[in-house]
Design a protein around this motif. Structure first.
Motif: not given
Length: 122
Positions: A32-35, A51-52, A97-99
């Protein structure tokens, strides 16, 4: 198991450019969103860019206009293009990272990389 690995850090002169990469691997269902975050000695970790999954991006005021975040969803990779680098950009840069994993598809967990050193100096 999921792994997040950054690369691309280096020593660069003021005004120079650098491109960081971060790739997530393992039993991934969706990223999902990565920072990108950074941390300088004696300072707290700060958000740099986000970034989405649909590639909507956000930037901190300190890097807006100089840094560009992008991603490649097919390869679970996020990039940070850094231009017009300044000495104050010197820091360890971390990827977050949202995973969702194959094993837990209804959960979204955060994963951090180990960091990559960026030094801006003449």
């Amino acid at each position: 198991q999921v792994k997040v690995v950054e690369s691309g850090g280096a020593l660069v002169q003021p005004g120079g450019s650098l491109r960081l990469s971060c790739t997530a691997s393992g039993s991934i269902l969706s990223v999902h969103t990565m920072d990108w975050y950074r941390q300088s000695p004696g300072k707290q970790r700060e958000s740099v860019a986000r970034i989405t999954r649909d590639s909507i991006s956000y930037y901190s005021d300190s890097v807006k206009g100089r840094f560009t975040i992008s991603r490649d969803n097919a390869n679970n990779t996020v990039y940070l293009q850094m231009n017009s680098l300044k000495p104050e950009d010197t820091a360890v840069y971390y990827c977050n990272a949202e995973i969702s994993t194959i094993e837990t598809p209804m959960r979204v967990d955060e994963y951090w990389g180990q960091g990559t050193q960026v030094t801006v100096s003449s």
